[in-house]
Scaffold this active site. Structure first.
Site, mmCIF file in Angstrom:
data_model
loop_
_atom_site.group_PDB
_atom_site.id
_atom_site.type_symbol
_atom_site.label_atom_id
_atom_site.label_comp_id
_atom_site.label_asym_id
_atom_site.label_seq_id
_atom_site.Cartn_x
_atom_site.Cartn_y
_atom_site.Cartn_z
ATOM 1 N N CYS A 93 0.863 -1.191 0.000
ATOM 2 C CA CYS A 93 0.000 0.000 0.000
ATOM 3 C C CYS A 93 0.890 1.229 0.000
ATOM 4 O O CYS A 93 1.518 1.508 -1.021
ATOM 5 C CB CYS A 93 -1.044 -0.025 1.122
ATOM 6 S SG CYS A 93 -0.445 -0.364 2.784
ATOM 7 N N SER A 94 0.999 1.934 1.134
ATOM 8 C CA SER A 94 1.813 3.155 1.101
ATOM 9 C C SER A 94 2.295 3.515 2.493
ATOM 10 O O SER A 94 2.401 4.685 2.827
ATOM 11 C CB SER A 94 0.987 4.301 0.520
ATOM 12 O OG SER A 94 -0.188 4.444 1.297
#
Lengths: 223, 194
Positions: free
Chosen positions: B103-104
């Site tokens: 994801c991040s």
């Protein structure tokens, strides 16, 4: 989930756009961020970060790849709020159809609640857990990431499955993402595992490169 | 282009509709969303991490504490919000670089919110497989004998890089040093120079 979000190692995305240094590219992106963090900060939702990620992973793959980053957040938020009975899909669609860009945003004035919400959005709760059972692996242990393919949320990246590595560090116990995504808190020991580049990428690996990931105990087996 | 503008306009309306419902239902008070955005735009950002790095450069005891227990060490400078922060040190022999392939994930409390490139598919897919090529795109050419360690932020732990102190900064005060430290150097996609 074996999903397109699991990007490690994929080809075809071109060079990194190193000039894209902004966190937000439009006002609505900042609003989505603010809404999601405020709802968490105000404790209006009990959704874990794992649950929110899981919702994003359930996006239709082509949409995931083409949606702006914060559209994925919005998608997850809508689904979480609907499942918790906070905002129904019908209500939202109705409001979207009535909405004008100049419709004022008004609500209750409650400065103390605002302050509490912002604090909650900024201070993140520790998620390390107590666990009575002893860790199965010690530093230096040779391990293999299990070849697991689950429709559940997982934080075992696809590119590491089946690969051998070495335990570098014991991190303590954290809730297993598979269970946290459905609201269950089941802590397991977490390990930093180092993988040699060639073990993961074969002949395509760059020399003198290792990858370090953190893997939950049930992701690992002894070599 | 038109498609992307239309999509942007639709998303703006959709976001505003959601916010208006949350306000109307009393789930959020007026000003809460602004307050959260403002906190992350003004108080929380790479200037926080830069102060941590500068302190570590001038104070060996602080550096040891930072590498040993980063959450406690950043709390001593008034920073928080990253309860499971780990700081990894770049040296002449080892270069660390951070990514989240799934994801991040990013250490918000010390670096603020991630830049666009960190969240994009290109960086997330490639830096684990060909870190040296990716770093070259950022203008960083690593010597072959420098070991590259790519940290995938795939758990609750968050990683920040302690960059090497550039040569020629021996006489600089902590505050001047902090001004040299960039976001990119703390993610590990840049080295610092004068």
């Amino acid at each position: 989930v074996n999903g397109v979000h699991d990007l490690g190692g994929m080809h075809g995305f071109g060079p990194v756009d190193v000039a894209d240094g902004e966190s937000f590219h439009a006002d609505w992106e900042a609003r989505v961020f603010g809404i999601v963090m405020a709802m968490t900060g105000a404790r209006r939702t009990t959704a874990t970060a794992a649950r929110e990620r899981y919702e994003v992973e359930l996006m239709e793959p082509a949409s995931y790849l083409t949606a702006p980053y914060f559209e994925r957040w919005l998608f997850a938020a809508e689904r979480v709020y609907e499942s918790e009975g906070l905002v129904t899909a019908d209500e939202l669609e109705q409001r979207v159809s009535e909405m004008r860009s100049d419709t004022p945003l008004t609500g209750e004035s409650d400065p103390a609640f605002v302050e509490q919400t912002v604090e909650g959005a900024v201070d993140r709760e520790p998620s390390r857990r107590e666990l009575d059972s002893a860790p199965r692996f010690a530093v230096g242990a040779e391990v293999v990431a299990r070849n697991i393919h689950t429709p559940a949320h997982t934080r075992l990246p696809g590119y590491l499955r089946g690969r051998a590595g070495r335990v570098e560090e014991l991190c303590g116990a954290f809730d297993l993402p598979e269970r946290a995504a459905i609201g269950e808190h089941v802590p397991e020991h977490l390990y930093v595992v180092a993988f040699e580049g060639a073990e993961v990428w074969g002949e395509a690996a760059e020399p003198n490169t290792t990858i370090r990931a953190q893997l939950w105990e049930s992701y690992l087996e002894g070599k | 282009m038109t498609d992307s503008r239309e999509r942007d306009a639709d998303l703006a309306v959709r976001t505003r509709a959601l916010e208006s419902l949350l306000l109307e239902k009393g789930l959020l008070p007026e000003g809460a969303v602004d307050g959260v955005v403002e906190a992350y735009e003004t108080d929380i950002g790479p200037m926080n991490g830069a102060k941590v790095v500068a302190r570590a450069w001038v104070d060996p005891a602080y550096k040891r504490a930072l590498l040993d227990d980063a959450p406690a060490a950043i709390a001593a400078l008034g920073f928080g919000g990253v309860p499971h922060l780990v700081v990894v040190e770049n040296t002449a022999e080892v270069h660390n670089v951070v990514v989240c392939t799934l994801c991040s994930c990013y250490p918000w409390g010390v670096l603020g919110l991630p830049p666009g490139w960190y969240k994009d598919h290109a960086y997330r897919s490639r830096v684990v497989r060909e870190p040296r090529v990716v770093l070259r795109e950022f203008g960083l050419e690593l010597e072959d004998d420098v070991a590259v360690r790519v940290w995938d932020s795939n758990s609750d732990l968050r990683y920040m890089v302690l960059p090497e102190r550039p040569a020629g900064t021996e006489a600089m005060a902590e505050k001047e040093l902090a001004a040299l430290v960039t976001r990119d150097s703390m993610v590990g996609v840049a080295r610092l120079g004068l």
